[in-house]
Every structure is written in C-alpha cells, then in structure tokens.
Design a protein around this motif. Structure first.
Motif, PDB file in Angstrom:
ATOM      1  N   HIS A 409       0.848  -1.272  -0.087  1.00 25.32           N
ATOM      2  CA  HIS A 409      -0.021   0.015  -0.004  1.00 25.32           C
ATOM      3  C   HIS A 409       0.747   1.391   0.123  1.00 25.32           C
ATOM      4  O   HIS A 409       0.390   2.111  -0.783  1.00 25.32           O
ATOM      5  CB  HIS A 409      -0.716  -0.153   1.277  1.00 25.32           C
ATOM      6  N   LEU A 410       1.931   1.332   0.757  1.00 27.71           N
ATOM      7  CA  LEU A 410       2.844   2.385   0.779  1.00 27.71           C
ATOM      8  C   LEU A 410       3.368   2.643  -0.307  1.00 27.71           C
ATOM      9  O   LEU A 410       3.310   4.182  -0.892  1.00 27.71           O
ATOM     10  CB  LEU A 410       3.803   2.483   2.034  1.00 27.71           C
ATOM     11  N   PRO A 411       4.049   1.799  -1.092  1.00 26.85           N
ATOM     12  CA  PRO A 411       4.669   2.233  -2.581  1.00 26.85           C
ATOM     13  C   PRO A 411       3.491   2.722  -3.534  1.00 26.85           C
ATOM     14  O   PRO A 411       3.542   3.654  -4.271  1.00 26.85           O
ATOM     15  CB  PRO A 411       4.959   0.750  -2.974  1.00 26.85           C
ATOM     16  N   MET A 412       2.235   2.116  -3.333  1.00 28.91           N
ATOM     17  CA  MET A 412       1.085   2.527  -4.241  1.00 28.91           C
ATOM     18  C   MET A 412       0.716   4.124  -3.788  1.00 28.91           C
ATOM     19  O   MET A 412       0.399   4.902  -5.084  1.00 28.91           O
ATOM     20  CB  MET A 412      -0.029   1.955  -4.064  1.00 28.91           C
ATOM     21  N   VAL A 413       0.832   4.347  -2.465  1.00 26.46           N
ATOM     22  CA  VAL A 413       0.431   5.782  -2.411  1.00 26.46           C
ATOM     23  C   VAL A 413       1.515   7.005  -3.266  1.00 26.46           C
ATOM     24  O   VAL A 413       1.314   7.705  -3.487  1.00 26.46           O
ATOM     25  CB  VAL A 413       0.596   6.103  -0.738  1.00 26.46           C
ATOM     26  N   LEU A 414       3.065   6.335  -2.948  1.00 29.17           N
ATOM     27  CA  LEU A 414       3.942   7.087  -3.400  1.00 29.17           C
ATOM     28  C   LEU A 414       3.582   7.163  -5.169  1.00 29.17           C
ATOM     29  O   LEU A 414       3.954   8.456  -5.765  1.00 29.17           O
ATOM     30  CB  LEU A 414       5.333   6.820  -3.082  1.00 29.17           C
ATOM     31  N   LEU A 415       3.267   6.261  -5.685  1.00 33.40           N
ATOM     32  CA  LEU A 415       3.128   5.993  -6.951  1.00 33.40           C
ATOM     33  C   LEU A 415       1.810   6.993  -7.489  1.00 33.40           C
ATOM     34  O   LEU A 415       2.040   7.758  -8.489  1.00 33.40           O
ATOM     35  CB  LEU A 415       2.831   4.629  -7.590  1.00 33.40           C
ATOM     36  N   VAL A 416       1.007   6.949  -6.939  1.00 30.11           N
ATOM     37  CA  VAL A 416      -0.275   7.708  -6.909  1.00 30.11           C
ATOM     38  C   VAL A 416       0.123   9.268  -6.977  1.00 30.11           C
ATOM     39  O   VAL A 416      -0.373  10.108  -7.764  1.00 30.11           O
ATOM     40  CB  VAL A 416      -1.364   7.495  -6.204  1.00 30.11           C
ATOM     41  N   THR A 417       0.836   9.548  -6.040  1.00 30.12           N
ATOM     42  CA  THR A 417       1.259  11.089  -5.542  1.00 30.12           C
ATOM     43  C   THR A 417       2.262  11.732  -6.742  1.00 30.12           C
ATOM     44  O   THR A 417       1.844  12.804  -7.054  1.00 30.12           O
ATOM     45  CB  THR A 417       2.076  11.002  -4.168  1.00 30.12           C
ATOM     46  N   PHE A 418       3.320  10.883  -7.025  1.00 27.29           N
ATOM     47  CA  PHE A 418       4.236  11.414  -8.079  1.00 27.29           C
ATOM     48  C   PHE A 418       4.082  10.982  -9.345  1.00 27.29           C
ATOM     49  O   PHE A 418       4.818  11.405 -10.316  1.00 27.29           O
ATOM     50  CB  PHE A 418       5.466  10.958  -7.444  1.00 27.29           C
ATOM     51  N   LEU A 419       3.044  10.019  -9.892  1.00 28.13           N
ATOM     52  CA  LEU A 419       2.716   9.881 -11.324  1.00 28.13           C
ATOM     53  C   LEU A 419       1.091  10.151 -11.557  1.00 28.13           C
ATOM     54  O   LEU A 419       0.282   9.375 -11.409  1.00 28.13           O
ATOM     55  CB  LEU A 419       3.024   8.218 -11.483  1.00 28.13           C
ATOM     56  N   PRO A 420       1.220  11.566 -11.849  1.00 26.72           N
ATOM     57  CA  PRO A 420      -0.461  11.946 -11.840  1.00 26.72           C
ATOM     58  C   PRO A 420      -1.427  11.207 -12.972  1.00 26.72           C
ATOM     59  O   PRO A 420      -2.495  10.931 -12.724  1.00 26.72           O
ATOM     60  CB  PRO A 420      -0.347  13.300 -12.049  1.00 26.72           C
ATOM     61  N   GLU A 421      -0.771  10.587 -13.994  1.00 23.03           N
ATOM     62  CA  GLU A 421      -1.551  10.245 -14.988  1.00 23.03           C
ATOM     63  C   GLU A 421      -2.274   8.796 -14.437  1.00 23.03           C
ATOM     64  O   GLU A 421      -3.213   8.362 -15.087  1.00 23.03           O
ATOM     65  CB  GLU A 421      -0.500   9.949 -16.322  1.00 23.03           C
ATOM     66  N   LEU A 422      -1.684   8.108 -13.476  1.00 21.99           N
ATOM     67  CA  LEU A 422      -2.424   6.926 -13.090  1.00 21.99           C
ATOM     68  C   LEU A 422      -3.786   7.341 -12.549  1.00 21.99           C
ATOM     69  O   LEU A 422      -4.689   6.564 -12.852  1.00 21.99           O
ATOM     70  CB  LEU A 422      -1.628   6.558 -11.737  1.00 21.99           C
ATOM     71  N   SER A 423      -3.855   8.495 -12.026  1.00 18.35           N
ATOM     72  CA  SER A 423      -5.339   9.107 -11.510  1.00 18.35           C
ATOM     73  C   SER A 423      -6.043   9.652 -12.654  1.00 18.35           C
ATOM     74  O   SER A 423      -7.291   9.746 -12.293  1.00 18.35           O
ATOM     75  CB  SER A 423      -5.245   9.528 -10.153  1.00 18.35           C
ATOM     76  N   LEU A 424      -5.411  10.395 -13.618  1.00 19.34           N
ATOM     77  CA  LEU A 424      -6.140  11.246 -14.362  1.00 19.34           C
ATOM     78  C   LEU A 424      -6.274  10.727 -15.707  1.00 19.34           C
ATOM     79  O   LEU A 424      -7.169  11.284 -16.656  1.00 19.34           O
ATOM     80  CB  LEU A 424      -4.933  12.404 -14.550  1.00 19.34           C
ATOM     81  N   PHE A 425      -5.722   9.561 -16.054  1.00 18.20           N
ATOM     82  CA  PHE A 425      -6.004   8.977 -17.359  1.00 18.20           C
ATOM     83  C   PHE A 425      -7.522   8.770 -17.588  1.00 18.20           C
ATOM     84  O   PHE A 425      -7.843   9.175 -18.683  1.00 18.20           O
ATOM     85  CB  PHE A 425      -5.048   7.642 -17.609  1.00 18.20           C
ATOM     86  N   LEU A 426      -8.341   8.012 -16.640  1.00 18.42           N
ATOM     87  CA  LEU A 426      -9.436   7.597 -16.945  1.00 18.42           C
ATOM     88  C   LEU A 426     -10.516   8.825 -16.768  1.00 18.42           C
ATOM     89  O   LEU A 426     -11.622   8.982 -17.817  1.00 18.42           O
ATOM     90  CB  LEU A 426      -9.897   6.663 -16.179  1.00 18.42           C
ATOM     91  N   PRO A 427     -10.326   9.692 -15.951  1.00 17.57           N
ATOM     92  CA  PRO A 427     -11.090  10.890 -15.799  1.00 17.57           C
ATOM     93  C   PRO A 427     -10.876  11.599 -17.118  1.00 17.57           C
ATOM     94  O   PRO A 427     -11.899  12.432 -17.810  1.00 17.57           O
ATOM     95  CB  PRO A 427     -10.682  11.791 -14.682  1.00 17.57           C
ATOM     96  N   LYS A 428      -9.797  11.988 -17.803  1.00 18.79           N
ATOM     97  CA  LYS A 428      -9.488  12.555 -18.892  1.00 18.79           C
ATOM     98  C   LYS A 428      -9.954  12.101 -20.239  1.00 18.79           C
ATOM     99  O   LYS A 428     -10.793  12.649 -21.117  1.00 18.79           O
ATOM    100  CB  LYS A 428      -8.027  13.027 -19.167  1.00 18.79           C
ATOM    101  N   MET A 429     -10.077  10.860 -20.045  1.00 22.76           N
ATOM    102  CA  MET A 429     -10.586   9.999 -21.546  1.00 22.76           C
ATOM    103  C   MET A 429     -11.998   9.914 -21.302  1.00 22.76           C
ATOM    104  O   MET A 429     -12.829  10.184 -22.256  1.00 22.76           O
ATOM    105  CB  MET A 429      -9.795   8.434 -21.366  1.00 22.76           C
ATOM    106  N   LEU A 430     -12.693   9.568 -20.129  1.00 23.85           N
ATOM    107  CA  LEU A 430     -14.057   9.495 -20.049  1.00 23.85           C
ATOM    108  C   LEU A 430     -14.960  10.524 -19.733  1.00 23.85           C
ATOM    109  O   LEU A 430     -16.259  10.480 -19.955  1.00 23.85           O
ATOM    110  CB  LEU A 430     -14.222   8.188 -19.155  1.00 23.85           C
ATOM    111  N   MET A 431     -14.193  11.338 -18.897  1.00 27.99           N
ATOM    112  CA  MET A 431     -15.177  12.741 -18.457  1.00 27.99           C
ATOM    113  C   MET A 431     -14.570  13.951 -19.076  1.00 27.99           C
ATOM    114  O   MET A 431     -15.385  14.916 -18.737  1.00 27.99           O
ATOM    115  CB  MET A 431     -14.935  12.838 -16.995  1.00 27.99           C
TER     116      MET A 431
END
Length: 434
Positions: A409-431
């Motif tokens: 979980h901790l590595p995933m928190v860091l990935l989400v924090t410093f790789l914005p496209e992990l969280s923004l890819f789907l909202p940009k594509m679908l929304m």
C-alpha cells in the motif's frame, strides 16, 4: 489558528478516549465556532442544507443497495466465481479473498461491509485450509480498503461533494490505482506463502472440468457481476447521475435478491434496511458536525492560513507532497474514511491547489492514503474489525499486516502521488476533464 489547534487537540483527545466520532467532532466544531465568534445559527442551517444535497443522496442509496445484496447471498456467488479460477493454486484462496473484496467494494462502496460480508466467510475458510490465522486476518483487513478505491466509493462521494468536484471524475481517479494495488496484494500473498507447507491445495482438475466449473459459477454470479457494470455504465454513459445510478442499483439489488437469487426474504430485506439506516445515520451525523466546522474554518480563512504556513516551510513541491501524505496518513489512523475525506477536502485541497496539483489527482491521493491509514495502528478501525471476526490478539497479525502495508500500500501511495497520470488517465478519457 490557535483556536483551531485547540479544537483539533480536543477532538483527538476525545477520539483517543473512545468518544463516538460524531460527538467528538460536534464538540470540536462548537469550541471552534464559539471561540472564533462564528454565528452558530448560520452554521447549523448550512450543515443541514449540505447534508440534504442531491449528490449526497447517493450515499444512503449505495449503502442500502450493498446491504441488500449482502443479505441476498451475493458474497458467496462472487467467492465461488473467483475461486473457480485460482482456488486450486497454493495461496489461491488468498487471491480469491483479495479479488472478492474488490468486487464487493464495487457493489457496496464500503470497506466495513466488505469485511462483514467477505471476512466472516473467508477467514474461517482460509484457516481451515492451513493459512495462518494472522495472515488471513491481515489479508482481509488490507483488501477491504480496496472498496475505497473501486467505484462506487462512499468516501469519494463525500470528498467530491465537499470539494465541489465531479463525483464521476473522483470515482474514476482511483480505479487504476485500486486494480494495481489488488494485483500487488495478490503477488505479495503468493510470495509470503510460498514456503508454507501447511496450506492444503485441492487436486488439480482436467482443463475441461475447470472450464465447466468456471462456466457454472460464472452463470451463478452473472447477475452479481452485472451490478457494477450497470452502475458505472449509466454514470459514464451519460444516462444517469451518480445519485440516479445509486437508485437504479437499489432497485436492481432488490429484484435480483428477491426474484433471481431468491436469497432475500421480507425479513432479511427489513434487516438490511435497518442496518443501512443505522450506518447512514451515523455517517450523516458525523458529516453534519464536520460541515459545521468546515464552514466555520472557511469563514475564518483557516485553510488559507494552513496553506501559507506549509508553503512557507519549503518551496520544494516533492517535500510538501510528502508532508501532505504524512498528514493524510495520520488523519486516516485517527478518524474513519468519511471524516478524513471531509477534512482533506476542506483543509488540504486549498494547499495542493497552490502547489498546482489537479484536484482530481488529489482525490486519488486521498482515497489511496486514507485506506492506508484505516489499517495502520494505533487506531486502524478496519484492521481491528477484521481481528474481531477472527478473534485473535494484535501480536498474531500485526507483523504480516505491516509487511502488506509497507511493501504494497505505501508504494502505491507514492506512485499515485508522483505519477499523476495513474489517476488522471480515465477521468480525462471518459469525463473530458482538463
């Protein structure tokens, strides 16, 4: 700021003394409101109006749909379906638990519901098959927070409503991180159990029999698996708002429970309704006092002062994001995910906006990090709830829990924090967000 610090200290002390969260925040809100001279007669109507918003109506509807599906036997069918794929592999039952928690989260939107529905079935089953009871407990607790990341997520609804963001975009922000975290937990589960010779594995079946078993369990689970697709399809297909999709999910759950699976009876429907009412009532009470406090904070410009304070500490964006993640982690350790979502939207969203972080990206950071806090001691509400199911002491599951959290979980928190496209890819594509 001094009065705010005093109010927060009072809340923390009351929580440590095990006062119910709603009352602790209520007292804190009154202390802050009176101390700053805020008009309480203005704050109460504001809080009432906010808790009765159309967007927030999705919360009780999703909670009720989840409890009805749980009462209707949905969890068993999901377990059997996932088990047909990996149940005959060493450590496969752990993978079944992880995937089923994620699927159940996509139905109920609640980590506590996932523990109640999946944990009570899978922990005894894993122990019977030779899994260490501490491993089984930690696995259920850590996997339960996938419900915060796989939409529909109740904390994401609350965060979006409080922050004035799109609920649909907030839902999508945690989908990819949630799937990645589930896969990471599956890998860690297999690695931790690779040398455990006590685990029983059923004899392998010919491929034809496996295919038959998958087809049969898939047919049984079809209506259950269709529910998340209906919810997300109506939202992102532009057919319904999240609140309308929640209402559709509720009707669908009742029809499937009564007439297709037939596990739902008038008595169990009433039981699920009462449970949903209790859950919703406790959440709304917490939100009411939180909205009172948050509005008072905004009127006194506390979020802006906190932003200035943090930005004056350093101009290093990486360092500030790490500091914000530490605050979120501590927040998740002390309060539940709903309260943490409101506080993050009110206190920290203005800070990250100053740093140039996209608000939907921050929604993903909040959803991922609060889940980590919910299973991290000392408070760790989800961890202790899972332990309540297995009825074991802290020393038997804390070690393996920390392994899952530190390596997963901790590595995933860091990935989400410093790789914005992990969280923004789907909202940009679908929304179509910018």
């Amino acid at each position: 700021m001094l009065i705010f610090a005093i109010a927060i200290a009072i809340i923390v002390i009351l929580l440590l003394l095990e006062m119910p969260i709603a009352f602790a925040f209520g007292i804190g809100a009154l202390v802050f409101g009176i101390g700053t001279g805020s008009n309480i007669s203005f704050l109460i109507p504001y809080a009432y109006q906010t808790t009765t918003s159309f967007a927030l109506l999705a919360l009780p509807l999703f909670v009720l749909a989840g409890t009805i599906m749980a009462e209707g036997g949905i969890s068993n069918r999901l377990l059997d379906f996932v088990n047909a794929f990996v149940g005959r592999i060493k450590g496969g039952l752990g993978a079944v638990t992880i995937v089923t928690c994620a699927l159940f989260g996509a139905i109920s939107g609640s980590s506590s519901a996932a523990i109640a529905a999946i944990g009570q079935i899978m922990i005894p089953r894993m122990v019977k098959e030779g899994y260490p009871v501490g491993h089984a407990t930690a696995l259920v607790a850590c996997s339960s927070v996938l419900a915060l990341m796989i939409p529909p997520s109740i904390p994401m609804i609350v965060f979006a409503v409080t922050g004035g963001l799109s609920v649909g975009a907030a839902f999508l922000s945690t989908v990819i991180p949630g799937i990645m975290l589930a896969l990471l937990y599956i890998v860690l589960n297999f690695v931790f159990l690779r040398k455990n010779d006590d685990i029983k594995v059923e004899p392998k079946l010919p491929m034809k029999e496996v295919q038959v078993k998958i087809a049969k369990s898939g047919k049984e689970a079809f209506w259950a698996l269709l529910m998340p697709l209906i919810i997300l399809g109506t939202i992102y297909g532009g057919i319904a708002t999240p609140t309308e999709a929640a209402a559709i999910a509720l009707v669908y759950a009742a029809v499937v429970g009564f007439f297709i699976y037939r596990g739902l009876t008038p008595a169990s429907f009433w039981k699920g309704t009462i449970q949903a009412a209790i859950t919703t009532g406790s959440i709304i009470t917490v939100l009411f006092f939180l909205f009172m406090m948050s509005r008072s904070m905004v009127l006194q410009q506390v979020p802006g002062q906190i932003a200035d304070l943090l930005l004056n500490l350093s101009d290093n964006k990486i360092l500030l994001l790490l500091l914000i993640n530490l605050v979120l982690l501590l927040m998740g350790m002390i309060v539940d995910d709903i309260s943490g979502s409101v506080l993050a939207a009110v206190v920290l969203l203005p800070v990250v906006s100053e740093l140039g972080v996209h608000p939907i990206h921050f929604a993903a950071i909040v959803g991922t990090n609060l889940g980590l806090g919910n299973v991290s001691p000392p408070c760790a509400p989800m961890l202790y709830m899972a332990a309540g199911v297995s009825k074991i002491t802290l020393d038997r599951y804390i070690g393996i829990t920390l392994k899952f959290l530190c390596l997963g979980h901790l590595p995933m928190v860091l990935l989400v924090t410093f790789l914005p496209e992990l969280s923004l890819f789907l909202p940009k594509m679908l929304m179509g967000i910018q």
